[in-house]
Design an enzyme around this catalytic site. Sequence first.
Site, PDB file in Angstrom:
ATOM      1  N   ASP A   1      -9.269 -23.831  34.364  1.00  0.00           N
ATOM      2  CA  ASP A   1      -8.329 -24.037  33.283  1.00  0.00           C
ATOM      3  C   ASP A   1      -7.098 -24.753  33.841  1.00  0.00           C
ATOM      4  O   ASP A   1      -6.992 -24.979  35.048  1.00  0.00           O
ATOM      5  CB  ASP A   1      -7.954 -22.680  32.668  1.00  0.00           C
ATOM      6  CG  ASP A   1      -7.459 -22.804  31.246  1.00  0.00           C
ATOM      7  OD1 ASP A   1      -7.312 -23.939  30.752  1.00  0.00           O
ATOM      8  OD2 ASP A   1      -7.217 -21.764  30.618  1.00  0.00           O
TER       9      ASP A   1
ATOM     10  N   ASP B   1      -4.187 -23.735  34.433  1.00  0.00           N
ATOM     11  CA  ASP B   1      -3.437 -22.960  35.419  1.00  0.00           C
ATOM     12  C   ASP B   1      -4.300 -22.594  36.629  1.00  0.00           C
ATOM     13  O   ASP B   1      -3.958 -21.710  37.395  1.00  0.00           O
ATOM     14  CB  ASP B   1      -2.830 -21.717  34.794  1.00  0.00           C
ATOM     15  CG  ASP B   1      -3.880 -20.716  34.323  1.00  0.00           C
ATOM     16  OD1 ASP B   1      -5.085 -21.026  34.393  1.00  0.00           O
ATOM     17  OD2 ASP B   1      -3.474 -19.627  33.879  1.00  0.00           O
TER      18      ASP B   1
END
Length: 182
Positions: A16, A18
């Site tokens: 993702d 992050d």
Amino acid sequence: MTEGFSLEDCDVIGFDLDHTLCRYHLKETCMLIYESFARYLVEYKGYDKDLLNVTPDTWDFCFKGLVVDLEEGNLIKLAEDGTVLRATHGTRNLSTEEIIKQYGPKREWKHFNSLNTTFTRSAKYYFYDNYFDLPGALLCARVVDLLNKKGKEVTPDLWKDMVAAIDHNYNTSAFRAIMFKT
């Protein structure tokens, strides 16, 4: 233009934004990406609201490895040597005769060597090489359909608008704003 790939019950694992390892449910992810791109084109660029209506069978159009030939307005599937195997104009399949008319008797796509050696983006084509791009291929095809239906030509503005939709939806500052509101 299906390759035996279906978004139904298909998951992929990836990182993702992050850097968290995630399991993506492709059907739902593709639908969200498509809707966000289409909503941008409708709300900010004035495209027809019909872009927001997608039927389940429409997703069969999506598979990795499509190239948008921005000069011709076609989506093409290439062989390993650059031969055009299949092509659509919008979502309409082109016949063998139409492919030969546009790409010659050997069905050669003139930008293959550039794509094959550099894999860079170009003002002449866009290579849909990952699952997060696939909804964009469908949206491009549907925009071409709508333009043709209205008797309008496919222009470079289409691609500029698609890039603007991508930039708008994948702009990390938008994610930052959401994260700091809580």
